[in-house]
Design a protein around this motif. Structure first.
Motif, mmCIF file in Angstrom:
data_model
loop_
_atom_site.group_PDB
_atom_site.id
_atom_site.type_symbol
_atom_site.label_atom_id
_atom_site.label_comp_id
_atom_site.label_asym_id
_atom_site.label_seq_id
_atom_site.Cartn_x
_atom_site.Cartn_y
_atom_site.Cartn_z
ATOM 1 N N MET A 6 0.844 -1.190 0.000
ATOM 2 C CA MET A 6 0.000 0.000 0.000
ATOM 3 C C MET A 6 0.883 1.246 0.000
ATOM 4 O O MET A 6 1.713 1.425 0.881
ATOM 5 N N TYR A 8 1.024 5.142 0.646
ATOM 6 C CA TYR A 8 0.204 5.928 1.563
ATOM 7 C C TYR A 8 0.878 7.241 1.945
ATOM 8 O O TYR A 8 2.052 7.467 1.647
ATOM 9 N N CYS A 15 -6.215 6.206 3.776
ATOM 10 C CA CYS A 15 -5.150 5.214 3.981
ATOM 11 C C CYS A 15 -5.389 4.458 5.280
ATOM 12 O O CYS A 15 -5.258 3.233 5.330
ATOM 13 N N GLU A 19 -6.177 0.482 5.550
ATOM 14 C CA GLU A 19 -5.329 -0.388 6.371
ATOM 15 C C GLU A 19 -6.160 -1.131 7.414
ATOM 16 O O GLU A 19 -5.958 -2.319 7.650
ATOM 17 N N LYS A 20 -7.119 -0.446 8.010
ATOM 18 C CA LYS A 20 -7.986 -1.071 9.009
ATOM 19 C C LYS A 20 -8.759 -2.243 8.390
ATOM 20 O O LYS A 20 -8.835 -3.327 8.967
ATOM 21 N N LYS A 23 -6.435 -5.222 7.694
ATOM 22 C CA LYS A 23 -6.110 -5.941 8.933
ATOM 23 C C LYS A 23 -7.311 -6.748 9.431
ATOM 24 O O LYS A 23 -7.146 -7.866 9.913
ATOM 25 N N LEU A 30 1.733 -6.195 5.869
ATOM 26 C CA LEU A 30 1.388 -5.151 4.907
ATOM 27 C C LEU A 30 2.622 -4.310 4.635
ATOM 28 O O LEU A 30 3.172 -3.688 5.547
ATOM 29 N N LYS A 32 4.020 -1.116 3.581
ATOM 30 C CA LYS A 32 3.549 0.256 3.430
ATOM 31 C C LYS A 32 4.684 1.120 2.906
ATOM 32 O O LYS A 32 5.778 1.100 3.441
ATOM 33 N N ILE A 58 -3.340 0.367 -3.667
ATOM 34 C CA ILE A 58 -3.132 -0.941 -3.057
ATOM 35 C C ILE A 58 -2.925 -1.999 -4.135
ATOM 36 O O ILE A 58 -3.634 -2.011 -5.153
ATOM 37 N N CYS A 68 -8.956 3.135 -1.499
ATOM 38 C CA CYS A 68 -9.804 2.782 -0.357
ATOM 39 C C CYS A 68 -11.212 2.380 -0.791
ATOM 40 O O CYS A 68 -11.717 1.333 -0.387
#
Length: 86
Positions: A6, A8, A15, A19-20, A23, A30, A32, A58, A68
């Motif tokens: 990703m 970011y 972002c 990411e949330k 996960k 991940l 980043k 991503i 996103c």
């Protein structure tokens, strides 16, 4: 588990939201890449994403899946988990 990358920016709420979700779907490794401080990374992101300049961008197993909103749409369609499991 798939390789997820990703691009970011540290203060980007999209972002953080992306990411949330990743996960929550089981991504533990991940990669980043912060484009704020690395001009080469920003140029690489734009090239890899066919010209997109917004973050996040991503990639799952090297395949560009978007930002996103795109991964949330994939999740809503039930496709994100299968992509991550491939």
């Amino acid at each position: 588990m798939s390789k997820v990358t990703m691009y970011y920016k540290t203060t980007c709420p999209y972002c953080m939201r992306a990411e949330k979700l990743l996960k929550e779907r089981g991504v533990t490794d991940l990669e980043k890449i912060n484009i704020e401080t690395n001009r080469e990374a920003r140029a690489e992101m734009i090239e890899r994403s066919s010209g997109r300049t917004t973050v996040p961008q991503i990639f799952i197993n090297g395949i560009h899946v978007g930002g996103c909103d795109d991964i949330h749409a994939l999740d809503a369609e039930g496709k994100l988990v299968s992509m991550l499991s491939a």
